[in-house]
Design a protein around this motif. Sequence first.
Motif, PDB file in Angstrom:
ATOM      1  N   LEU A 292       0.856  -1.184   0.000  1.00 45.43           N
ATOM      2  CA  LEU A 292       0.000   0.000   0.000  1.00 45.43           C
ATOM      3  C   LEU A 292       0.893   1.235   0.000  1.00 45.43           C
ATOM      4  O   LEU A 292       1.833   1.332   0.793  1.00 45.43           O
ATOM      5  N   GLN A 293       0.606   2.168  -0.897  1.00 40.70           N
ATOM      6  CA  GLN A 293       1.358   3.420  -0.958  1.00 40.70           C
ATOM      7  C   GLN A 293       0.419   4.590  -0.702  1.00 40.70           C
ATOM      8  O   GLN A 293      -0.564   4.756  -1.413  1.00 40.70           O
ATOM      9  N   LYS A 294       0.751   5.348   0.297  1.00 40.26           N
ATOM     10  CA  LYS A 294       0.011   6.576   0.573  1.00 40.26           C
ATOM     11  C   LYS A 294       0.954   7.743   0.334  1.00 40.26           C
ATOM     12  O   LYS A 294       1.969   7.900   1.025  1.00 40.26           O
ATOM     13  N   LEU A 295       0.628   8.564  -0.644  1.00 38.62           N
ATOM     14  CA  LEU A 295       1.491   9.679  -1.039  1.00 38.62           C
ATOM     15  C   LEU A 295       0.771  11.008  -0.827  1.00 38.62           C
ATOM     16  O   LEU A 295      -0.434  11.114  -1.076  1.00 38.62           O
ATOM     17  N   GLN A 296       1.493  11.979  -0.390  1.00 37.56           N
ATOM     18  CA  GLN A 296       0.933  13.312  -0.212  1.00 37.56           C
ATOM     19  C   GLN A 296       1.962  14.339  -0.669  1.00 37.56           C
ATOM     20  O   GLN A 296       3.119  14.314  -0.232  1.00 37.56           O
TER      21      GLN A 296
END
Length: 335
Positions: A292-296
């Motif tokens: 899972l990749q959470k990018l901001q």
Amino acid sequence: GALWEFLQNTAFNAKNYFAVTPVPVHWNQFGGDVGGPIMHQRMFFFFSYQHLISLTPVVYLNTVPTTAMLQGDFSARTIPVIYDPASITGTSNARQAFPGNIIPTSRLDPVAAAAAKYWPAPTQSGFINNYYSQGDNRATGTTMNGKWDYYLSAANRITGTGVYAPSQTAYFGAIPGPACINSNCGVAPGVTWGATINDTWTISPNFLNQFRLGFYMSASYFNNNSAGMNIPQTLGLKGVPPDTFPQLSITGFIQTNLQPGQSFNLRQVSYVPSDTATWVHEKHVVKFGAELQKLQVNNIQPWLSSGNFSFGGPFTTRSEERRVGKECRSRWSPY
């Protein structure tokens, strides 16, 4: 462990070909690392550190108005004739030249006269490429890395890593601040953080599981020299945001400018958990898992502008190209 250093300075380097005098060069990068056991055959560590101090030489050759020009005196030879934008009368489209090619001081706009003080005096003769300056961009940065290994058992190991890297670059402006000319000037700080944790577990002789969690954050900024100085009020410029130095562009016989420089705020953050399993069965190897990749990303580039003023030649040529109302005026007589 180990210690090291890389050094480069003026004593070792040749002079820049375009520099009038030797420009100081300084590059000092040093650091070290150390590692070893914390618990006998169970826990280990590694740590590295490096620091950079850098002065990169820069040489600029720009065009600035002469002292006489800033006072309205364009009487020098080779300068085109300056015509009075308010001299058209009746039905004639022809303007009258300023006597001696000199604009009376009373006709100079007070805002333009105040802004003109931010141009330095020429350092060389002539009207073009008459301002020479040299300096250095000063950069500092630190990078620290760490790693930690812990064996829960012969079949299970946990590993953690981390990095912390702050930095800052101060850019040399071609002219004394707070205004810039044809280049970036200001300070650009930044920082990077990163960390991972990894759990490797041999569940059986033919089955391996690896869990990983990663975190990364970086932030970079660029602050121009005139931000927050309320330059427009100092100049007497009304009706514009009070953020920075206004953008002034002059075209024509001599082209030059004054500008505030860049301003931005960039942040990036990411979280990446993952789990991967490996199964070995006879002649086959099967891998499966999930990530899972959470990018901001926050990219803020405020247009810190206190007005953009361009001065061309239409109002000071001999013939009127276009009549605006009953009177044509220019804040500045471009040259």
